[in-house]
Design an enzyme around this catalytic site. Structure first.
Site, PDB file in Angstrom:
ATOM      1  N   GLY A 200      -9.378 -14.751   1.438  1.00 31.24           N
ATOM      2  CA  GLY A 200      -8.229 -15.366   0.789  1.00 31.24           C
ATOM      3  C   GLY A 200      -7.303 -16.136   1.693  1.00 31.24           C
ATOM      4  O   GLY A 200      -6.237 -16.586   1.255  1.00 31.24           O
ATOM      5  N   GLY A 202      -8.017 -19.030   3.161  1.00 30.44           N
ATOM      6  CA  GLY A 202      -8.213 -20.478   3.043  1.00 30.44           C
ATOM      7  C   GLY A 202      -9.272 -21.060   3.935  1.00 30.44           C
ATOM      8  O   GLY A 202      -9.188 -22.232   4.309  1.00 30.44           O
ATOM      9  N   GLU A 420      10.191   9.461  -7.134  1.00 28.73           N
ATOM     10  CA  GLU A 420      10.453   8.134  -6.580  1.00 28.73           C
ATOM     11  C   GLU A 420      11.844   8.052  -5.959  1.00 28.73           C
ATOM     12  O   GLU A 420      12.040   7.357  -4.947  1.00 28.73           O
ATOM     13  CB  GLU A 420      10.290   7.061  -7.666  1.00 28.73           C
ATOM     14  CG  GLU A 420       8.893   6.975  -8.265  1.00 28.73           C
ATOM     15  CD  GLU A 420       7.803   6.735  -7.226  1.00 28.73           C
ATOM     16  OE1 GLU A 420       8.105   6.155  -6.157  1.00 28.73           O
ATOM     17  OE2 GLU A 420       6.663   7.149  -7.473  1.00 28.73           O
ATOM     18  N   ASP A 495       0.537   9.957  -1.304  1.00 31.19           N
ATOM     19  CA  ASP A 495       1.500  10.056  -0.209  1.00 31.19           C
ATOM     20  C   ASP A 495       0.943  10.900   0.934  1.00 31.19           C
ATOM     21  O   ASP A 495       1.085  10.553   2.110  1.00 31.19           O
ATOM     22  CB  ASP A 495       2.804  10.674  -0.713  1.00 31.19           C
ATOM     23  CG  ASP A 495       3.403   9.889  -1.866  1.00 31.19           C
ATOM     24  OD1 ASP A 495       3.229   8.658  -1.881  1.00 31.19           O
ATOM     25  OD2 ASP A 495       4.030  10.504  -2.747  1.00 31.19           O
TER      26      ASP A 495
END
Length: 614
Positions: A200, A202, A420, A495
């Site tokens: 990705g 290029g 969170e 985690d």
């Protein structure tokens, strides 16, 4: 389909032959000789004679119909006179049909119809056989797609974020445009350019831009297209490709994913001389056998340069290597501007802000980001693309579309909110952790929610303190669950995996263990750029392995204790943030910092996506 067509032709031929040979008997008319016709005409037994070419149709007085034939060109009247029979006396009505040429032609066609149909079938079968033979021999032809520089609408202006790579390849463009300038200095342009970089970034786009800038023909082919199940096909295709390139020089040959055929020879089981190795050998010969006057440059792309055969990388072949890495902030701004051309943007869209929120994104990710934002705006019937669409697109690229329809219980929603919030509180309080940018409990993909951290600047070097704080931020969710609910859930599985991997890398790869000292443990084979470990060969004893495990456990355990201490000290902020998430599901930016910074002396941290899933 072809067999059905052949069977139809055979059936038509049989029917035509049947009608040709048996049409006379089907009609029922009796055939008599011409002398019998003359006799019957002389005795007055005939009513009429119809003449059609050499064919006579005779009607007798009794109503019977006969057929007869005379010599082509002779007249029935002359035949009767020669027999001393007056046609008028015999009272026989003689009728001559119009021109007989056309009827004779159709009669001739009818006679040869079976032969014509048989010949057509034979010709069809021969051509089918020739087609199969041609298809067999075409295996050795190159499948490269040829384009011209004029037809290519890709230039260096369409490639952003890789300025150094463009400067390297600009020299190739100059040589293709003005070779005499380099030849006058006695310089030789590199015959091969290897583009190296993660997916990705290029590489293919860069090769197209080189061809577009130089305005020369280019041949594009994938490495896997050389190899077939037939032995020798790959080498034949390589020869055919380079022959075409020499005929169209100066030109560019682009081989994408060259590692498909360019792997290190003899590395497989048995070390046999297989089809792939023959193909590679032919590539090596063709690249090293270019004439000095043949301006053909080979550009290849790969994200696995470590597995390429050394013969490919020596001077005279791919002697110039250009690395295309994920862009920095400046490069991301340029890429976003390129992919936003032609899109109506709202006034609140600032590419600098979006670029800071997308560290680690490749050029392809940023192109997808701009496209996703345009799709979202169109779905909402908006006239312009706003910042909200870009923000949502960032989350989509990282975690997938939001699963707002997912039904969860109030208890589970509360656990996710505290989980969170724990990540956010601990990450904000640790001095060396990345600033918290966004917290959400909206499910995306396999994540029940996530906390997004964004560094203030791109970095390639990490310190021991930064690693420790990253582990601490990862353990914040589990610590919050245990403190608030008195138990832990499976939401912290990812985690724990992240924390363990960081701790093990600190000990075994970066020499950050005080007990084991500055050394590495284990020989690894990894996929370059992808960061994926394929295998590890142990070069240490069982005692050292136990010591490594102890060190990893100590790092993770200390980080967990530190996270628990921070959660207990900031329980009011934890409750406030969790309640806000339960009501609003998402919080970010200044509003998030306001909650986290009530009494905290550390503030002003601001925002790669390294989401921590619940």
């Amino acid at each position: 389909m072809r067999n059905g067509f052949i069977y139809l032709l055979i059936l038509v031929a049989i029917i035509a032959i049947f009608f040709t040979f048996f049409s006379g008997s089907i009609g029922g008319n009796k055939e008599i000789s011409i002398s019998e016709v003359i006799r019957m005409a002389g005795s007055g037994e005939l009513e009429s004679i119809e003449v059609g070419g050499d064919k006579l149709t005779i009607l007798s007085n009794s109503g019977e119909t006969f057929e007869s034939r005379k010599e082509q060109g002779s007249s029935i009247v002359e035949l009767l006179e020669a027999a001393e029979i007056d046609p008028l006396v015999s009272r026989t009505d003689i009728t001559v049909k119009g021109s007989s040429g056309l009827s004779n032609f159709f009669g001739l066609i009818l006679n040869f119809l079976p032969l014509i149909i048989f010949g057509a079938i034979l010709l069809f079968m021969i051509r089918q056989a020739q087609g199969s033979t041609n298809q067999t021999f075409s295996f050795g032809r190159s499948k490269a797609r040829m384009g011209t520089g004029e037809s290519s609408n890709v230039t260096f202006d369409d490639v952003a974020g890789v300025e150094e790579a463009k400067q390297e390849l600009q020299e190739v463009v100059e040589f293709l445009k003005f070779p005499e300038r380099f030849l006058a200095m006695g310089a030789k342009i590199p015959k091969g350019v290897l583009l190296i970089g993660p997916p990705g970034t290029g590489k293919t786009l860069m090769a197209k831009a080189v061809a577009g800038e130089a305005g020369v023909p280019f041949f594009s082919i994938s490495g896997s297209e050389f190899v077939e199940m037939f032995v020798g096909v790959g080498a034949s295709r390589v020869r055919d490709l380079f022959e075409q390139a020499k005929r169209n020089s100066p030109c560019i040959v682009f081989i994408d994913e060259i590692d498909a055929v360019g792997r290190h020879r003899g590395a497989g089981l048995g070390g046999g001389h297989d089809e792939r190795e023959q193909t590679l050998n032919q590539i090596l010969v063709e690249m090293d056998g270019f004439d000095s006057g043949t301006n053909v440059i080979v550009v290849a792309a790969t994200n696995r340069p470590d597995i390429l055969d050394p013969a490919l990388l020596r001077p005279g072949r791919f002697d110039r290597r250009v690395t295309l890495d994920n862009p920095d902030v400046k490069g991301r701004v340029q890429i976003l501007e390129v992919h936003s051309k032609g899109k109506p943007l709202d006034d609140d869209v600032e590419m600098q802000v979006i670029a800071k929120q997308t560290p680690g994104f490749s050029g392809a990710d940023l192109a997808n980001l701009a496209n996703e934002a345009a799709l979202l705006a169109a779905r909402l019937n908006k006239k312009k693309i706003g910042f909200a669409e870009f923000a949502e697109s960032i989350d989509r690229v990282i975690g997938g579309p939001a699963r707002k329809s997912k039904v969860i219980s109030a208890r589970e929603k509360e656990i996710v909110a505290y989980h969170e919030s724990g990540h956010a509180i601990v990450g904000h309080m640790l001095a060396n952790a990345d600033p918290v940018f966004k917290v959400t409990i909206v499910s995306r993909g396999q994540m029940g929610g996530y906390t997004r951290f964004l560094p203030e600047e791109d970095r390639s070097l990490w310190s021991k303190a930064q690693f420790k704080d990253r582990i601490g931020a990862a353990m914040g969710g589990r610590a919050a669950e245990e403190i608030v609910f008195g138990e832990v859930t499976t939401g912290a599985s990812n985690d724990l995996e992240q924390a363990t991997n960081i701790a093990r890398s600190m000990v075994t790869r970066y020499g950050m263990s005080e007990k084991l000292g500055p050394r590495t443990f284990g020989k690894r084979e990894e996929m370059v750029f992808l960061g994926k470990e394929i295998s590890e060969q142990r070069d240490y004893s069982e005692g050292v392995a136990a010591a490594i495990d102890d060190e990893v456990l100590e790092l993770v355990d200390n980080a967990y204790k530190n996270a628990s201490r921070i959660i207990n000290s900031n329980r009011d902020k934890l409750d406030k943030l969790a309640k806000y998430l339960i009501q609003n599901e998402t919080i970010e930016g200044d509003q998030l910092i306001k909650i986290l910074d009530d009494d905290s002396p550390e503030s002003g941290k601001a925002p790669t996506p390294s989401p921590s899933s619940a």
